[in-house]
Design a protein around this motif. Structure first.
Motif, PDB file in Angstrom:
ATOM      1  N   GLY A   1      40.502  31.141  54.859  1.00  0.00           N
ATOM      2  CA  GLY A   1      39.663  32.330  54.384  1.00  0.00           C
ATOM      3  C   GLY A   1      38.831  32.382  53.156  1.00  0.00           C
ATOM      4  N   TYR A   2      38.703  33.522  52.882  1.00  0.00           N
ATOM      5  CA  TYR A   2      38.022  33.508  51.266  1.00  0.00           C
ATOM      6  C   TYR A   2      39.024  33.741  50.236  1.00  0.00           C
ATOM      7  CZ  TYR A   2      33.609  34.123  54.044  1.00  0.00           C
ATOM      8  OH  TYR A   2      32.585  34.205  54.803  1.00  0.00           O
ATOM      9  N   GLY A   3      39.569  32.653  49.707  1.00  0.00           N
ATOM     10  CA  GLY A   3      40.775  32.602  48.810  1.00  0.00           C
ATOM     11  C   GLY A   3      40.572  33.750  47.425  1.00  0.00           C
ATOM     12  N   MET A   4      39.282  33.696  47.107  1.00  0.00           N
ATOM     13  CA  MET A   4      39.175  34.566  45.893  1.00  0.00           C
ATOM     14  C   MET A   4      39.034  36.087  46.098  1.00  0.00           C
ATOM     15  SD  MET A   4      38.461  33.872  42.504  1.00  0.00           S
ATOM     16  CE  MET A   4      39.140  35.421  41.801  1.00  0.00           C
ATOM     17  N   LEU A   5      38.488  36.240  47.303  1.00  0.00           N
ATOM     18  CA  LEU A   5      38.588  37.617  47.936  1.00  0.00           C
ATOM     19  C   LEU A   5      39.922  38.337  48.137  1.00  0.00           C
ATOM     20  CD1 LEU A   5      35.102  37.846  49.610  1.00  0.00           C
ATOM     21  CD2 LEU A   5      35.579  38.195  47.489  1.00  0.00           C
ATOM     22  N   ARG A   6      40.800  37.099  48.802  1.00  0.00           N
ATOM     23  CA  ARG A   6      42.309  37.505  49.098  1.00  0.00           C
ATOM     24  C   ARG A   6      42.954  37.704  47.750  1.00  0.00           C
ATOM     25  NH1 ARG A   6      43.790  32.609  51.242  1.00  0.00           N
ATOM     26  NH2 ARG A   6      42.819  33.055  53.375  1.00  0.00           N
ATOM     27  N   TYR A   7      42.564  37.097  46.998  1.00  0.00           N
ATOM     28  CA  TYR A   7      43.189  37.370  45.589  1.00  0.00           C
ATOM     29  C   TYR A   7      43.091  38.453  45.049  1.00  0.00           C
ATOM     30  CZ  TYR A   7      44.635  36.862  40.591  1.00  0.00           C
ATOM     31  OH  TYR A   7      45.162  37.006  39.409  1.00  0.00           O
ATOM     32  N   ASP A   8      41.908  39.183  45.284  1.00  0.00           N
ATOM     33  CA  ASP A   8      41.453  40.157  44.690  1.00  0.00           C
ATOM     34  C   ASP A   8      42.080  41.503  45.572  1.00  0.00           C
ATOM     35  OD1 ASP A   8      39.654  39.276  42.629  1.00  0.00           O
ATOM     36  OD2 ASP A   8      37.884  39.366  43.951  1.00  0.00           O
ATOM     37  N   GLN A   9      42.145  41.316  46.647  1.00  0.00           N
ATOM     38  CA  GLN A   9      42.839  42.263  47.492  1.00  0.00           C
ATOM     39  C   GLN A   9      44.341  42.342  47.233  1.00  0.00           C
ATOM     40  OE1 GLN A   9      41.848  41.586  51.612  1.00  0.00           O
ATOM     41  NE2 GLN A   9      39.780  42.266  51.470  1.00  0.00           N
TER      42      GLN A   9
ATOM     43  N   ARG B   1      45.838  41.440  44.502  1.00  0.00           N
ATOM     44  CA  ARG B   1      46.013  42.030  43.062  1.00  0.00           C
ATOM     45  C   ARG B   1      45.940  43.656  43.041  1.00  0.00           C
ATOM     46  NH1 ARG B   1      41.548  42.754  39.118  1.00  0.00           N
ATOM     47  NH2 ARG B   1      42.276  42.737  36.988  1.00  0.00           N
ATOM     48  N   GLU B   2      44.876  44.246  43.923  1.00  0.00           N
ATOM     49  CA  GLU B   2      44.957  45.537  44.078  1.00  0.00           C
ATOM     50  C   GLU B   2      45.976  46.119  45.076  1.00  0.00           C
ATOM     51  OE1 GLU B   2      43.035  47.563  42.216  1.00  0.00           O
ATOM     52  OE2 GLU B   2      42.022  45.691  41.158  1.00  0.00           O
ATOM     53  N   GLY B   3      46.909  45.339  45.461  1.00  0.00           N
ATOM     54  CA  GLY B   3      47.989  46.012  46.373  1.00  0.00           C
ATOM     55  C   GLY B   3      47.118  46.360  47.901  1.00  0.00           C
ATOM     56  N   LEU B   4      46.106  45.819  48.333  1.00  0.00           N
ATOM     57  CA  LEU B   4      45.257  46.302  49.693  1.00  0.00           C
ATOM     58  C   LEU B   4      45.593  45.405  50.507  1.00  0.00           C
ATOM     59  CD1 LEU B   4      41.752  46.881  47.678  1.00  0.00           C
ATOM     60  CD2 LEU B   4      43.635  48.584  48.440  1.00  0.00           C
TER      61      LEU B   4
ATOM     62  N   LEU C   1      41.646  31.010  34.647  1.00  0.00           N
ATOM     63  CA  LEU C   1      41.361  31.989  33.795  1.00  0.00           C
ATOM     64  C   LEU C   1      39.748  32.258  33.682  1.00  0.00           C
ATOM     65  CD1 LEU C   1      43.895  31.377  30.797  1.00  0.00           C
ATOM     66  CD2 LEU C   1      43.887  33.368  32.531  1.00  0.00           C
ATOM     67  N   ASN C   2      39.100  31.451  34.139  1.00  0.00           N
ATOM     68  CA  ASN C   2      37.618  31.785  34.051  1.00  0.00           C
ATOM     69  C   ASN C   2      37.018  32.472  35.082  1.00  0.00           C
ATOM     70  OD1 ASN C   2      38.272  28.887  35.074  1.00  0.00           O
ATOM     71  ND2 ASN C   2      36.157  28.870  35.544  1.00  0.00           N
ATOM     72  N   THR C   3      37.817  33.071  35.935  1.00  0.00           N
ATOM     73  CA  THR C   3      37.420  34.019  37.200  1.00  0.00           C
ATOM     74  C   THR C   3      37.626  35.240  36.386  1.00  0.00           C
ATOM     75  OG1 THR C   3      39.318  33.814  37.946  1.00  0.00           O
ATOM     76  CG2 THR C   3      37.699  32.487  38.874  1.00  0.00           C
ATOM     77  N   SER C   4      36.825  36.201  36.681  1.00  0.00           N
ATOM     78  CA  SER C   4      36.866  37.796  36.005  1.00  0.00           C
ATOM     79  C   SER C   4      37.960  38.301  36.368  1.00  0.00           C
ATOM     80  CB  SER C   4      35.524  38.376  36.587  1.00  0.00           C
ATOM     81  OG  SER C   4      35.523  38.614  38.028  1.00  0.00           O
ATOM     82  N   PRO C   5      38.900  38.323  37.495  1.00  0.00           N
ATOM     83  CA  PRO C   5      39.845  39.013  37.599  1.00  0.00           C
ATOM     84  C   PRO C   5      40.992  38.580  36.702  1.00  0.00           C
ATOM     85  CG  PRO C   5      39.108  38.347  39.608  1.00  0.00           C
ATOM     86  CD  PRO C   5      38.418  37.736  38.783  1.00  0.00           C
ATOM     87  N   ARG C   6      40.838  37.354  35.869  1.00  0.00           N
ATOM     88  CA  ARG C   6      42.013  36.839  35.124  1.00  0.00           C
ATOM     89  C   ARG C   6      41.495  36.691  33.676  1.00  0.00           C
ATOM     90  NH1 ARG C   6      45.505  31.788  36.184  1.00  0.00           N
ATOM     91  NH2 ARG C   6      46.510  33.311  34.782  1.00  0.00           N
ATOM     92  N   TRP C   7      40.361  37.409  33.205  1.00  0.00           N
ATOM     93  CA  TRP C   7      39.739  37.227  31.998  1.00  0.00           C
ATOM     94  C   TRP C   7      40.811  37.880  31.165  1.00  0.00           C
ATOM     95  CZ3 TRP C   7      34.279  39.423  32.804  1.00  0.00           C
ATOM     96  CH2 TRP C   7      33.325  38.195  33.529  1.00  0.00           C
TER      97      TRP C   7
END
Length: 531
Positions: free
Chosen positions: A450-458, A460-463, A522-528
């Motif tokens: 799948g889309y691993g980065m977007l999965r991480y974002d969801q 992280r938001e508990g979605l 760390l260079n991806t925006s959710p981990r800045w």
């Protein structure tokens, strides 16, 4: 085609259409190699990959209307990353065009050139058959002129069937060296700095300023931080090269402590500065071909306008002590950054270590917008200029595989494409191009379903996961169905290291599918880390 040959063009990427077939006829009478692709977007990305690998003009030949429009995503990435790309597109016959009216001619748009306006440096539409060659030269000069970028050239298809007198190409115009005021003031600011820092961007790399910046850094005993676009600017063993990236607190300390920053060929974009959460330094000197570009995010105290290499070579500040001390400090920061990776994401540590150990010295890494690609863009130790192509100008998913075709066609080294399953599926049809041309490409396809980065974002938001998961196809079987050698491994351990070592030594194209999930770096925006 005469005009392209006069420009030294060796290769073009394109797709035939009913309107541009005369170009294919004419190409057959030249020494220019044509790489036929399976989608116009691939033609644009491949031209970009070629341009980044060589510094020369990348050329895409496409047809009218939807064919031209299909390149827009690729052209936008070239614009954001300053890649010199020329898109040559046919347009409907001039005899059928009626100003202000869309008549319904095949592939007609109301203004094809206007579609490209937001994503190009400029555009040209040929107005008469005998202007084709001269207009092409104007477009090419604009694309290559600093700051380089993509340019659109439209040619009504009826002009391609006309006979015109041969015209000699215009003589190349070289701008004379200009005086740069305030050099003495910049030298004094750098000489008086307690903790100077050099921040080098893509403009520094494109100007060939690496040696000059390296010599200046040693004279100032100043660390050099490189942006994504400037990776490889200095040799890995240079005593002043800071580890990647500035997004780690260990490297970010260098910025926070600097009292004078010399910014060379950079606009301090949001992705490098964590959306400008990095504080403006006490004193900032900018070197840039465009004063407005240099000042749009951090206001310099002093701007030196001109070519980066020329200006850096003319800077003669006083010799400062402390080179050994800064070298030791940077080595310590490098160890701390590597330990952070090992502690936070051991798989990424293994992945990066394998790339360091097994890639050929002349390999060109081409990353996509995927988690593995973010690790490469942030932390891979790039050995030389133009050995990393990373789409963090516009951030276009699907860049990696088609751009690697262009990088490989450039003949500057084997292209290693780092892509995810999502991005690869954008252009997997061009496995046919890879097989047909037998390009030296190794695709490392990280399949995380799948889309691993977007999965991480969801997560992280508990979605709940929505739209980010799927059952991946059999990528090995897919590649083999095109006649491309492929294999698979799980994770980035010994099997990955062994197979990648074998694949990159091959003379043939191949695909290595890696079943793995990586945590974003760390260079991806959710981990800045700056807030």
């Amino acid at each position: 085609m005469d005009a392209l040959e006069a420009l030294g063009t060796e290769i073009v990427f394109g797709l035939p259409g009913v309107h541009n077939l005369p170009l294919w006829e004419a190409l057959g009478e030249t020494g220019i190699k044509l790489v036929g692709v399976r989608h116009e977007q691939t033609a644009g990305y491949a031209a970009d990959g070629y341009a980044r690998a060589t510094g020369r003009l990348g050329v895409a030949l496409v047809t009218t209307g939807p064919g031209a429009a299909n390149t827009l995503g690729a052209v936008g990435e070239a614009m954001a990353s300053a890649a010199p790309v020329l898109v040559i597109a046919t347009d409907i016959p001039s005899t059928l065009r009626r100003p202000g009216v869309v008549r319904g001619v095949l592939h007609e748009t109301s203004d094809q050139q206007a579609m490209f306006a937001p994503v190009t440096k400029g555009g040209f539409t040929v107005r008469a058959a005998d202007q084709v060659g001269t207009t092409l030269h104007r477009a090419a000069r604009l694309a290559l002129q600093p700051q380089s970028g993509p340019v659109y050239l439209g040619v009504p298809t009826d002009y391609l069937r006309e006979s015109v007198p041969h015209r000699h190409p215009p003589a190349p115009h070289r701008k004379p060296d200009v005086d740069v005021p305030d050099l003495a003031r910049a030298e004094a600011m750098l000489s008086d700095a307690r903790q100077p820092l050099i921040w080098a961007g893509g403009g520094a790399l494109r100007s060939g300023a690496g040696d000059a910046i390296g010599a200046l850094a040693e004279k100032l005993a100043a660390p050099v931080i490189t942006t994504f676009a400037a990776r490889g600017l200095l040799p890995l063993d240079h005593p002043c090269l800071a580890p990647n990236p500035v997004h780690t607190p260990e490297v970010g300390e260098l910025w926070d402590e600097a009292d004078v920053v010399l910014a060379i060929g950079t606009d301090f974009d949001g992705l490098m500065t964590q959306n400008w959460r990095m504080p403006k330094p006490p004193e900032l000197i900018a070197i840039n071909v465009d004063a407005d570009d240099a000042a749009k995010n951090y206001q310099p105290d002093l701007t030196l306008v001109g070519d980066a290499r020329s200006i850096v070579e003319r800077l003669l500040p006083k010799q400062r002590p402390g080179l050994d001390d800064i070298t030791l400090r940077l080595a310590g920061i490098g160890r701390r950054v590597r330990q952070r990776i090992r502690d936070e994401e051991p798989q990424a540590y293994d992945f990066l270590s394998t790339l360091d150990e097994v890639l050929p010295t002349d390999a060109v890494l081409v990353s996509d917008m995927c988690v593995a690609g973010y690790w490469v863009g942030g932390f891979h130790r790039v050995r030389a200029p133009r050995k990393l192509a990373y789409p963090m100008g516009w951030g276009t998913l699907g860049y990696g595989f088609p751009a690697s075709l262009g990088a490989a066609a450039a003949g500057t080294g084997r292209a290693i494409c780092i892509t995810g399953d999502g991005g690869f599926l954008y252009g997997c049809g061009d496995l046919a191009t890879l097989a047909q041309e037998q390009l030296p490409v190794t695709v490392v396809l990280v399949d995380d379903g799948g889309y691993g980065m977007l999965r991480y974002d969801q997560d992280r938001e508990g979605l709940p996961h929505r739209g980010v998961d799927w059952d991946s196809p059999d990528f090995v079987g897919l590649a083999r169905s095109f006649g491309v050698h492929a294999d698979r491994v799980s994770g980035f351990g010994r099997a990955f290291r062994r197979l990648l070592g074998e694949f990159v030594e091959s003379d043939e194209p191949n695909v290595l599918v890696v079943k793995a999930k990586l945590k974003p770096p760390l260079n991806t925006s959710p981990r800045w880390y700056r807030t």
